[in-house]
Design a protein around this motif. Structure first.
Motif, short mmCIF file in Angstrom:
data_model
loop_
_atom_site.label_atom_id
_atom_site.label_comp_id
_atom_site.label_asym_id
_atom_site.label_seq_id
_atom_site.Cartn_x
_atom_site.Cartn_y
_atom_site.Cartn_z
N SER A 266 0.71 -1.24 -0.08
CA SER A 266 0.08 -0.01 -0.03
C SER A 266 0.90 1.13 0.04
CB SER A 266 -0.79 -0.07 1.36
OG SER A 266 -1.81 -1.17 1.02
N VAL A 267 0.48 2.28 -0.96
CA VAL A 267 1.37 3.42 -0.92
C VAL A 267 0.68 4.55 0.17
CG1 VAL A 267 1.82 5.31 -2.26
CG2 VAL A 267 1.58 3.37 -3.35
N VAL A 268 1.51 4.39 1.45
CA VAL A 268 0.94 5.00 2.47
C VAL A 268 1.02 6.73 2.60
CG1 VAL A 268 0.41 2.89 4.09
CG2 VAL A 268 2.57 4.07 3.81
N GLY A 269 2.15 6.94 2.04
CA GLY A 269 2.27 8.19 2.02
C GLY A 269 3.41 8.77 0.81
N ILE A 270 3.24 10.05 0.29
CA ILE A 270 4.34 10.68 -0.66
C ILE A 270 4.58 11.93 -0.18
CG2 ILE A 270 4.78 11.01 -3.03
CD1 ILE A 270 2.52 9.40 -4.06
N ALA A 271 5.96 12.19 0.06
CA ALA A 271 6.72 13.51 0.18
C ALA A 271 7.36 14.02 -0.92
CB ALA A 271 7.56 13.25 1.80
N GLN A 272 7.26 15.39 -1.14
CA GLN A 272 8.17 15.70 -2.38
C GLN A 272 8.75 17.07 -1.71
OE1 GLN A 272 6.11 15.04 -6.01
NE2 GLN A 272 6.76 17.08 -6.69
N TRP A 285 6.32 6.00 0.38
CA TRP A 285 6.57 5.16 1.55
C TRP A 285 5.32 4.07 1.26
CZ3 TRP A 285 10.51 5.25 4.99
CH2 TRP A 285 10.97 6.59 4.97
N LEU A 286 6.03 2.60 1.47
CA LEU A 286 5.00 1.54 1.24
C LEU A 286 4.84 0.65 2.40
CD1 LEU A 286 6.42 0.24 -2.11
CD2 LEU A 286 4.65 1.70 -1.77
N GLN A 287 3.97 -0.03 2.65
CA GLN A 287 3.59 -0.88 3.64
C GLN A 287 3.06 -2.27 3.12
OE1 GLN A 287 3.49 -0.30 7.05
NE2 GLN A 287 2.63 -2.40 7.50
N GLY A 288 3.89 -3.44 3.58
CA GLY A 288 3.43 -4.69 3.15
C GLY A 288 2.24 -5.18 4.01
N ALA A 289 1.28 -5.72 3.56
CA ALA A 289 0.12 -6.32 4.07
C ALA A 289 0.34 -7.24 4.94
CB ALA A 289 -1.05 -6.26 3.10
N GLN A 290 0.85 -8.37 4.46
CA GLN A 290 1.45 -9.65 5.09
C GLN A 290 2.50 -9.55 5.96
OE1 GLN A 290 0.43 -10.69 1.21
NE2 GLN A 290 -1.75 -10.30 2.16
N SER A 291 3.45 -8.97 5.24
CA SER A 291 4.64 -8.97 6.05
C SER A 291 4.83 -7.79 7.09
CB SER A 291 5.99 -8.94 5.01
OG SER A 291 5.72 -7.77 4.42
N GLN A 343 -4.54 -0.85 2.54
CA GLN A 343 -4.76 -1.43 3.75
C GLN A 343 -3.85 -0.70 4.79
OE1 GLN A 343 -4.09 -5.42 4.06
NE2 GLN A 343 -5.87 -6.08 3.17
N TRP A 344 -4.43 -0.41 5.80
CA TRP A 344 -3.72 0.46 7.10
C TRP A 344 -3.36 -0.48 7.93
CZ3 TRP A 344 -2.55 5.62 7.28
CH2 TRP A 344 -2.97 6.58 6.42
N PRO A 345 -2.13 -0.45 8.69
CA PRO A 345 -1.73 -1.54 9.76
C PRO A 345 -2.52 -1.01 10.86
CG PRO A 345 -0.11 -0.08 9.26
CD PRO A 345 -1.13 0.26 8.09
N SER A 346 -2.70 -1.84 11.88
CA SER A 346 -3.22 -1.30 13.00
C SER A 346 -2.39 -1.77 14.35
CB SER A 346 -4.42 -2.25 13.49
OG SER A 346 -4.40 -3.59 13.06
#
Lengths: 443, 506
Positions: A266-272, A285-291, A343-346
């Protein structure tokens, strides 16, 4: 590539191009419009006698542009307007065979691709590859030697600065700091030079400047100490030392030595942000759903050119990432397929801080930590923005307009929020509330 | 971080002069500090090593837990948000670049449908309302609970922070925004005028001038003689706008003592004479200013640089305290006749000024029409005529404009002469009728070659006209004038306007 307003505008190299493109989105300006399966083309009335010929190749995941206008921006406003028009009013485009000037360009692009693929796939002779491997080992060894010398020299220089004391630092001493930074650049350690100059910028700025300066100098000294015992350190830590110095990894090295991971990202945020004048840095920034793994895609764009790969915040893809062997979380995208859900992690705050500490243990020189709050509330106190997250209250750093849109999204209720933590403040990049999403505006 | 505080003195002075101390702390951090201290031979190295340990461990430790207390969250919404994709796509342009009249049209429409703005648009809307006071009353109903909460967070947006529509009356009165309080007072005056008046009296002292004026204006609902004492009192208020509003309301009480006194004062100046076979009215301005008049709000000293002389100034003040109906009743003449008669007196300027002002306050339709018909342009300049025209209902206005369009001299530019008046007289949210719009367009087209106004001004007027012209005529207007805009940024504005009105269905 999917064509919609947001995706096209994300390709714009700057805000001026985006608004110039919007002004051109009217059918009256385009006497010729056409498309087929892989390409879009059109002629736009310009200030000259002949209309500008603009074309876009949409077959690959990253679009390619060409326009006969004299603009140096890339993609130019005509290309952006053409894509916007295609996204909003596709019926205006006549579907059919491309005219000669489009067909020629597409053919020449195909020919170039084939040549490059052939070159990459061509089997090199055994001796040639062995010879080139030996050469690259030699070059690497030489470079490490240069860095080790630079480390020794930097260490001596740092000792001198502390011996003389920080209290005597002022504008007169800056020449010396800049000279030391220049020596680091000569030793092929531009990353360190940049950190040294950042430290110099902080001298006598703010009440706690001695503490912050000591922190930065301590970080530089740590690098020197580590370089002195490089042989005893793990491959990964040596990789970190390399990256901090600013010695980039080749794609081949990353594929050979780094870890690879397949997951739903999931692409959780982009900074420029702008660094060094005309250079634009983009952090995705990416977040892996399973890992549960986090990854960073780092790109630069120079001059008027936009970024090659468009990324949209709060989207997701399934694919494989290749991580850099330097404990920084930086990665390359090896394969990318659509059809995944964001997906947002909890995670709890304690878990996030713990993960942050672990990451720092592997590479103490990290600038940015990605933090994700499963439920946090932004609020204002004395005109400043803060985030209430569990037991913590973090200062927020963002522009005024973004601050109000974030508060409007939250309304005093808790949000899911992602931001970059720099050790002192959180830079929020994206959020999701009960009734809508928020993203930081790009520079 | 007291550990840093122990290191900084040595760092500032220089390790050549002062040995860095080993901060006393237990646990793993203490051990690591000791190791760093021991590992370096030189004093500077010891300090740098310890700084490295503290920097890294400090960063890894994260922030200290601290309470983040914040205020209440926004309430849940009672109104649905605007959801049509076409309108949503146009909202950013609308809130930032659209002409004022289009914004008014759209906001009135949304409020009429009972919709609120989506959250992402709230900051832009509040900024627009802050910058444009004229739009505040139209934007307020669209804010919803979230918008009002957001307004409360920013001192610049406090004006919009009222309370929810469903709050109980007492809360609404004490904490609502001015617009909400006006609505409450209006409703109460319609139910029980005396109670409304009492409520206003109770709160007058704590209000500032603008609010006093706005709430006072609501007394027009259920206006009765019992209100007169309060109004006479407010005739001497500090703020001029409050005094003016009080006078307006008093003018609508022809049976009250104020009207009676005003009538007596003026009656002294008027008398009838017999000339030949007719009776003629003669007017003489007062010779002196009676001090008692100051109690009713009259001012003795005329302002410098006023074109009226001293006696004319007094006459003007006397005249403007009378409703126009008094003149008809007292002299038995019709408004037209009175206007003709006034032009024959020495005091025509004072009389006309007084009548124009009172008409703007009382909007007496026969008088307005009479003024527009009888007075020549010298006595009633176009700007003043436009103001009066705005008081007439829409269909009468359109008749008047059609007449003036037809009477335009051959070489005149209709855009310059008629269009500004139409725009000035326009009410927010209203639209020109289809018939008039078609006629107007026909005139503009027929005389297109006579247009002498500068292109920039012309485009501004056309943009404003596009906001109020009837929807059936709008596409034709753009067809006619569109080509002249090709290649300019105006074309984009016009196209956006057309899209907005189409999406709105008006």
């Amino acid at each position: 590539m999917t064509l919609n307003n947001e995706a096209v505008l994300a390709l714009a190299p700057d805000a001026a191009s985006a608004s110039a493109a919007r002004a051109l989105v009217s059918p009256g300006k385009w006497p010729l419009l056409g498309r087929n399966d892989g390409a879009v083309w059109g002629e736009c009335k310009g200030s000259g006698a002949k209309p500008y010929q603009t074309q876009v190749d949409l077959r690959a995941s990253a679009p390619a542009f060409r326009c006969s206008c004299p603009s140096r921006k890339f993609p130019c406003k005509h290309a952006l307007a053409l894509l916007l028009l295609c996204a909003q009013q596709a019926t205006l485009f006549t579907i059919g065979e491309p005219p000669a000037w489009v067909a020629e360009w597409l053919l020449s692009r195909d020919a170039k691709e084939e040549k490059q693929a052939a070159k990459a796939a061509a089997p090199r002779s055994e001796e040639a590859s062995a010879g080139s491997a030996e050469k690259s080992r030699q070059r690497a060894g030489q470079r490490w030697e240069k860095l080790e010398n630079a480390a020794r020299e930097l260490s001596i220089w740092l000792h001198d600065r502390l011996d003389q004391g920080l209290g005597m630092l002022g504008p007169a001493q800056m020449g010396d700091w800049q000279a030391q930074a220049a020596r680091l650049v000569d030793a092929q350690a531009p990353g360190l030079a940049a950190r040294l100059l950042e430290a110099a910028d902080g001298i006598r700025q703010g009440e706690d400047w001695p503490e912050r300066l000591l922190q930065r100098l301590g970080g530089l000294y740590l690098w020197c100490l580590a370089m002195a015992r490089r042989g005893e350190l793990s491959e990964e830590t040596q990789g970190a030392l390399r990256s901090v110095a600013g010695w980039p990894f080749e794609k081949a090295e990353i594929l050979a030595t780094g870890e690879q991971l397949r997951d739903s990202w999931s692409v959780v945020g982009i900074a420029q942000e702008e660094v060094d004048g005309k250079l634009l840095e983009r952090r995705v920034w990416l977040q892996g759903a399973q890992s549960g793994q986090r990854a960073l895609l780092l790109d630069h764009a120079y001059g008027g050119r936009g970024f090659a790969e468009p990324w949209l915040g709060q989207t997701a893809f399934a694919g494989t990432l290749a991580f850099f062997p330097d404990a920084s979380g930086r990665a390359l995208v090896l394969s990318q397929e659509g059809g995944a859900q964001m997906q947002w992690p909890s995670t709890t705050p304690e878990q996030e801080w713990d993960a942050q500490a672990q990451a720092l243990a592997r590479s103490p020189w990290l600038r940015w930590q990605p933090l994700i709050a499963a439920a946090a509330t932004p609020f204002l106190r004395d005109g400043r923005a803060y985030l209430a997250w569990g037991d913590y209250c973090l200062p927020l750093l963002l522009g005024e307009r973004d601050q109000w849109t974030l508060l409007a999204c939250s309304g005093g209720h808790a949000l899911k929020l992602m931001g970059e933590w720099d050790g002192h403040a959180l830079h929020p990049l994206s959020a999701e509330g009960a009734d809508g999403r928020w993203q930081r505006s790009l520079a | 971080m007291s550990l840093w505080a122990e290191l900084i003195p040595a760092a500032m002075v220089g390790t050549a002069r002062q040995m860095p101390p080993l901060p006393g702390t237990a646990g793993e951090i203490g051990e690591t500090l000791q190791a760093a201290h021991a590992a370096a031979p030189a004093a500077a190295g010891k300090l740098l090593g310890m700084a490295a340990v503290l920097a890294t461990c400090g960063r890894a430790a994260g922030p200290q837990p601290a309470p983040g207390e914040y205020g209440a969250a926004a309430d849940s919404e009672s109104l649905p948000a605007i959801a049509e994709p076409a309108l949503l796509a146009l909202l950013p342009w609308l809130l930032q670049e659209a002409p004022l009249r289009l914004q008014q049209l759209v906001f009135i429409d949304f409020a009429g449908q009972g919709r609120r703005l989506p959250y992402a648009m709230l900051p832009a809307a509040l900024e627009l309302a802050r910058a444009n006071v004229a739009l505040r009353e139209f934007i307020q109903p669209l804010l919803g609970a979230r918008g009002r909460w957001l307004a409360g967070q920013n001192p610049a947006w406090r004006f919009a922070a009222g309370v929810g529509e469903s709050a109980p009356e007492a809360v609404l009165w004490s904490e609502g925004s001015t617009a909400q309080r006006c609505a409450l007072l209006r409703a109460e005056r319609q139910r029980d005028p005396a109670a409304g008046r009492e409520r206003l009296v109770a709160t007058l002292a704590e209000l500032h001038a603008r609010e006093r004026g706005e709430l006072l204006a609501e007394l027009i609902h259920g206006l009765q003689l019992a209100d007169e004492p309060l109004l006479l009192d407010l005739l001497r208020d500090r703020a001029r706008e409050v005094r003016d509003i009080a006078r307006t309301l008093l003018l609508r009480l022809p049976d009250g003592e104020f009207a009676a006194r005003a009538g007596e004062r003026m009656a002294v100046c008027l008398h009838q004479e017999r000339r030949l076979l007719r009776k003629v009215w003669l007017l003489e301005a007062p010779e002196a200013f009676v001090p008692a008049w100051a109690n009713d709000g009259l001012v003795a000293d005329r302002p410098k640089n006023d074109s009226l002389g001293e006696r004319a100034w007094w006459l003007y003040q006397l005249a403007r305290q009378l409703a126009p109906g008094w003149w008809c009743a007292h002299t038995g003449l019709s408004p037209e006749a009175l206007l003709h008669w006034a032009q024959g007196t020495d005091w025509v300027e004072a009389l006309l000024r007084a009548w124009r002002e009172t008409l703007l306050l009382t909007a007496d339709a026969p008088w307005v029409e009479a003024m527009l018909a009888v007075l020549p342009a010298k006595l009633l300049p176009p700007a003043a005529a436009a103001e009066l025209l705005a008081l007439l209902p829409c269909d009468k206005r359109e008749k008047y404009w059609l007449a003036s369009l037809r009477e335009l001299p051959e070489t005149a530019d209709p855009l310059l002469l008629v269009l500004p008046k139409i725009l000035v007289a326009h009410e927010p949210g209203a639209m020109l009728s289809a018939g008039f719009s078609a006629d107007l367009l026909a005139h503009l087209v027929a005389h297109a070659e006579r247009q002498t106004t500068q292109a920039y001004q012309q485009r501004l007027w056309l943009l404003d006209l596009s906001c109020i012209i009837h929807p059936t005529v709008l596409p034709q207007l753009l067809d006619v004038f569109g080509p002249s805009l090709a290649g300019t940024p105006w074309l984009h504005a016009f196209e956006q306007l057309l899209r907005t009105r189409q999406a709105l269905g008006r």
